[in-house]
Design a protein around this motif. Structure first.
Motif, PDB file in Angstrom:
ATOM      1  N   MET A   1     -14.660  17.010  10.247  1.00  0.00           N
ATOM      2  CA  MET A   1     -14.392  15.723  10.693  1.00  0.00           C
ATOM      3  C   MET A   1     -15.640  14.607  10.814  1.00  0.00           C
ATOM      4  SD  MET A   1     -11.833  13.775  11.236  1.00  0.00           S
ATOM      5  CE  MET A   1     -11.758  12.268  11.662  1.00  0.00           C
ATOM      6  N   LYS A   2     -16.931  15.358  11.145  1.00  0.00           N
ATOM      7  CA  LYS A   2     -17.820  14.268  10.886  1.00  0.00           C
ATOM      8  C   LYS A   2     -18.106  13.654   9.696  1.00  0.00           C
ATOM      9  CE  LYS A   2     -21.880  14.637  13.544  1.00  0.00           C
ATOM     10  NZ  LYS A   2     -22.579  15.416  14.396  1.00  0.00           N
ATOM     11  N   GLU A   3     -17.934  14.751   8.317  1.00  0.00           N
ATOM     12  CA  GLU A   3     -18.026  14.044   7.247  1.00  0.00           C
ATOM     13  C   GLU A   3     -17.069  13.035   7.061  1.00  0.00           C
ATOM     14  OE1 GLU A   3     -17.459  15.595   2.892  1.00  0.00           O
ATOM     15  OE2 GLU A   3     -18.622  16.998   4.157  1.00  0.00           O
ATOM     16  N   MET A   4     -15.917  13.027   7.542  1.00  0.00           N
ATOM     17  CA  MET A   4     -14.886  12.103   7.176  1.00  0.00           C
ATOM     18  C   MET A   4     -15.213  10.660   7.947  1.00  0.00           C
ATOM     19  SD  MET A   4     -11.189  13.842   7.418  1.00  0.00           S
ATOM     20  CE  MET A   4     -10.401  12.515   7.125  1.00  0.00           C
ATOM     21  N   THR A   5     -15.760  11.074   9.205  1.00  0.00           N
ATOM     22  CA  THR A   5     -16.378   9.915  10.130  1.00  0.00           C
ATOM     23  C   THR A   5     -17.642   9.090   9.442  1.00  0.00           C
ATOM     24  OG1 THR A   5     -15.970  10.748  12.208  1.00  0.00           O
ATOM     25  CG2 THR A   5     -17.325   9.025  12.257  1.00  0.00           C
ATOM     26  N   SER A   6     -18.585   9.942   8.659  1.00  0.00           N
ATOM     27  CA  SER A   6     -19.478   9.139   8.060  1.00  0.00           C
ATOM     28  C   SER A   6     -19.004   8.399   6.637  1.00  0.00           C
ATOM     29  CB  SER A   6     -20.438  10.232   7.546  1.00  0.00           C
ATOM     30  OG  SER A   6     -21.011  10.704   8.516  1.00  0.00           O
ATOM     31  N   LEU A   7     -18.080   9.097   5.932  1.00  0.00           N
ATOM     32  CA  LEU A   7     -17.348   8.417   4.960  1.00  0.00           C
ATOM     33  C   LEU A   7     -16.776   7.185   5.192  1.00  0.00           C
ATOM     34  CD1 LEU A   7     -15.950  11.350   3.089  1.00  0.00           C
ATOM     35  CD2 LEU A   7     -17.975   9.945   2.388  1.00  0.00           C
ATOM     36  N   HIS A   8     -15.825   7.196   6.389  1.00  0.00           N
ATOM     37  CA  HIS A   8     -15.314   6.028   7.113  1.00  0.00           C
ATOM     38  C   HIS A   8     -16.331   4.824   7.374  1.00  0.00           C
ATOM     39  CE1 HIS A   8     -12.687   3.732   9.943  1.00  0.00           C
ATOM     40  NE2 HIS A   8     -12.150   3.523   8.829  1.00  0.00           N
ATOM     41  N   GLU A   9     -17.417   5.134   7.884  1.00  0.00           N
ATOM     42  CA  GLU A   9     -18.370   4.152   8.331  1.00  0.00           C
ATOM     43  C   GLU A   9     -18.846   3.525   7.195  1.00  0.00           C
ATOM     44  OE1 GLU A   9     -18.891   2.932  11.522  1.00  0.00           O
ATOM     45  OE2 GLU A   9     -16.992   3.883  11.502  1.00  0.00           O
ATOM     46  N   ALA A  10     -19.269   4.583   6.186  1.00  0.00           N
ATOM     47  CA  ALA A  10     -19.669   3.931   4.895  1.00  0.00           C
ATOM     48  C   ALA A  10     -18.920   3.066   4.262  1.00  0.00           C
ATOM     49  CB  ALA A  10     -20.237   5.113   3.909  1.00  0.00           C
ATOM     50  N   GLN A  11     -17.647   3.384   4.052  1.00  0.00           N
ATOM     51  CA  GLN A  11     -16.635   2.260   3.732  1.00  0.00           C
ATOM     52  C   GLN A  11     -16.495   1.052   4.222  1.00  0.00           C
ATOM     53  OE1 GLN A  11     -12.543   3.439   4.314  1.00  0.00           O
ATOM     54  NE2 GLN A  11     -11.671   2.636   2.396  1.00  0.00           N
ATOM     55  N   LYS A  12     -16.549   1.233   5.511  1.00  0.00           N
ATOM     56  CA  LYS A  12     -16.428  -0.108   6.597  1.00  0.00           C
ATOM     57  C   LYS A  12     -17.903  -0.995   6.263  1.00  0.00           C
ATOM     58  CE  LYS A  12     -15.753   0.777  10.702  1.00  0.00           C
ATOM     59  NZ  LYS A  12     -15.514   1.307  12.111  1.00  0.00           N
ATOM     60  N   SER A  13     -18.831  -0.346   6.007  1.00  0.00           N
ATOM     61  CA  SER A  13     -20.318  -0.917   5.653  1.00  0.00           C
ATOM     62  C   SER A  13     -20.218  -1.436   4.309  1.00  0.00           C
ATOM     63  CB  SER A  13     -21.297   0.015   5.795  1.00  0.00           C
ATOM     64  OG  SER A  13     -22.594  -0.568   5.417  1.00  0.00           O
ATOM     65  N   ARG A  14     -19.549  -1.023   3.282  1.00  0.00           N
ATOM     66  CA  ARG A  14     -19.472  -1.427   1.898  1.00  0.00           C
ATOM     67  C   ARG A  14     -18.555  -2.696   2.153  1.00  0.00           C
ATOM     68  NH1 ARG A  14     -19.008   3.857   0.652  1.00  0.00           N
ATOM     69  NH2 ARG A  14     -16.954   3.647   0.450  1.00  0.00           N
ATOM     70  N   GLN A  15     -17.366  -2.524   2.736  1.00  0.00           N
ATOM     71  CA  GLN A  15     -16.282  -3.780   2.843  1.00  0.00           C
ATOM     72  C   GLN A  15     -16.968  -4.992   3.236  1.00  0.00           C
ATOM     73  OE1 GLN A  15     -12.945  -1.856   4.780  1.00  0.00           O
ATOM     74  NE2 GLN A  15     -12.183  -1.328   2.875  1.00  0.00           N
ATOM     75  N   ALA A  16     -17.811  -4.633   4.506  1.00  0.00           N
ATOM     76  CA  ALA A  16     -18.659  -5.936   5.432  1.00  0.00           C
ATOM     77  C   ALA A  16     -19.564  -6.442   4.416  1.00  0.00           C
ATOM     78  CB  ALA A  16     -19.119  -5.277   6.697  1.00  0.00           C
ATOM     79  N   LYS A  17     -19.885  -5.672   3.513  1.00  0.00           N
ATOM     80  CA  LYS A  17     -21.214  -6.227   2.756  1.00  0.00           C
ATOM     81  C   LYS A  17     -20.448  -7.104   1.498  1.00  0.00           C
ATOM     82  CE  LYS A  17     -24.875  -3.106   3.417  1.00  0.00           C
ATOM     83  NZ  LYS A  17     -25.520  -1.718   2.994  1.00  0.00           N
ATOM     84  N   ALA A  18     -19.330  -6.638   1.084  1.00  0.00           N
ATOM     85  CA  ALA A  18     -18.672  -7.325   0.131  1.00  0.00           C
ATOM     86  C   ALA A  18     -18.014  -8.407   0.632  1.00  0.00           C
ATOM     87  CB  ALA A  18     -17.520  -6.518  -0.562  1.00  0.00           C
ATOM     88  N   ALA A  19     -17.807  -8.556   1.969  1.00  0.00           N
ATOM     89  CA  ALA A  19     -17.162  -9.696   2.545  1.00  0.00           C
ATOM     90  C   ALA A  19     -18.167 -10.527   3.112  1.00  0.00           C
ATOM     91  CB  ALA A  19     -16.154  -9.316   3.522  1.00  0.00           C
ATOM     92  N   LEU A  20     -19.430 -10.272   3.091  1.00  0.00           N
ATOM     93  CA  LEU A  20     -20.336 -11.155   3.790  1.00  0.00           C
ATOM     94  C   LEU A  20     -20.338 -12.752   3.511  1.00  0.00           C
ATOM     95  CD1 LEU A  20     -22.465 -10.706   5.809  1.00  0.00           C
ATOM     96  CD2 LEU A  20     -23.979 -10.402   3.770  1.00  0.00           C
ATOM     97  N   HIS A  21     -19.867 -13.182   2.016  1.00  0.00           N
ATOM     98  CA  HIS A  21     -20.121 -14.259   1.984  1.00  0.00           C
ATOM     99  C   HIS A  21     -18.770 -15.176   2.170  1.00  0.00           C
ATOM    100  CE1 HIS A  21     -17.794 -12.566  -1.394  1.00  0.00           C
ATOM    101  NE2 HIS A  21     -17.189 -14.019  -1.759  1.00  0.00           N
ATOM    102  N   HIS A  22     -17.750 -14.541   3.068  1.00  0.00           N
ATOM    103  CA  HIS A  22     -16.476 -15.113   3.339  1.00  0.00           C
ATOM    104  C   HIS A  22     -16.899 -14.924   4.992  1.00  0.00           C
ATOM    105  CE1 HIS A  22     -14.217 -15.340  -0.023  1.00  0.00           C
ATOM    106  NE2 HIS A  22     -14.433 -14.008  -0.261  1.00  0.00           N
ATOM    107  N   SER A  23     -18.060 -14.396   5.519  1.00  0.00           N
ATOM    108  CA  SER A  23     -18.139 -14.367   7.027  1.00  0.00           C
ATOM    109  C   SER A  23     -17.695 -15.587   7.920  1.00  0.00           C
ATOM    110  CB  SER A  23     -19.468 -13.873   7.560  1.00  0.00           C
ATOM    111  OG  SER A  23     -20.473 -14.531   7.254  1.00  0.00           O
TER     112      SER A  23
END
Length: 158
Positions: A1-23
């Motif tokens: 499960m730790k790997e899934m958590t890391s993947l989820h956090e990485a996905q959220k980080s990518r989404q947040a960066k992609a949305a940065l110009h809309h913050s």
């Protein structure tokens, strides 16, 4: 499960960066991405664990901009968890109603009742008075959604 958590956090980080110009945009005006993020700027907060989760604040589309302003500010000021996100006007296949948006307010561990209750109480102070569900991130990662026919997904409903 730790790997899934890391993947989820990485996905959220990518989404947040992609949305940065809309913050600083209104979620109702955004149609090219699904989410806008707010990240804690003041104080520290534990990193997500295998038991991370979120309060789900469902809001009529006509009120999403107003509600998001308060939750975004509270997140950035360190009054909630480590991050929050709001759905935009881009049609989402996981949405059950196109007239409703959702704001996810993350906590690091759904088994830490004190922290989860603290975040819920702060949401109440922000004017969120109706019942709201709390969902574990592992259930999201496992594809458990009401639109898919899943029931009793929430860890809490208060």
């Amino acid at each position: 499960m730790k790997e899934m958590t890391s993947l989820h956090e990485a996905q959220k980080s990518r989404q947040a960066k992609a949305a940065l110009h809309h913050s600083d945009s209104n979620p109702s005006e955004i149609t090219d991405i699904y989410w806008i993020y707010a990240i804690r700027r003041n104080g520290s907060y534990p990193s997500a664990t295998d038991q991370s989760g979120k309060w789900l604040v469902f809001v009529p589309a006509s009120q999403i901009d107003e509600v998001w302003v308060g939750i975004k500010k509270a997140t950035e000021e360190g009054r909630l968890g480590g991050s929050s996100k709001v759905s935009t006007s881009k049609p989402n296949p996981n949405a059950t109603d196109s007239n409703i948006r959702v704001i996810c307010v993350y906590t690091y561990d759904w088994t830490n009742e004190e922290d989860v209750n603290r975040v819920r109480d702060e949401l109440r102070a922000l004017g969120i008075t109706r019942k709201i569900p709390y969902k574990a991130d592992k259930d999201t990662l496992n594809g458990k959604y009401r639109i898919a026919g899943d029931t009793k997904i929430s860890k809490r409903y208060e």
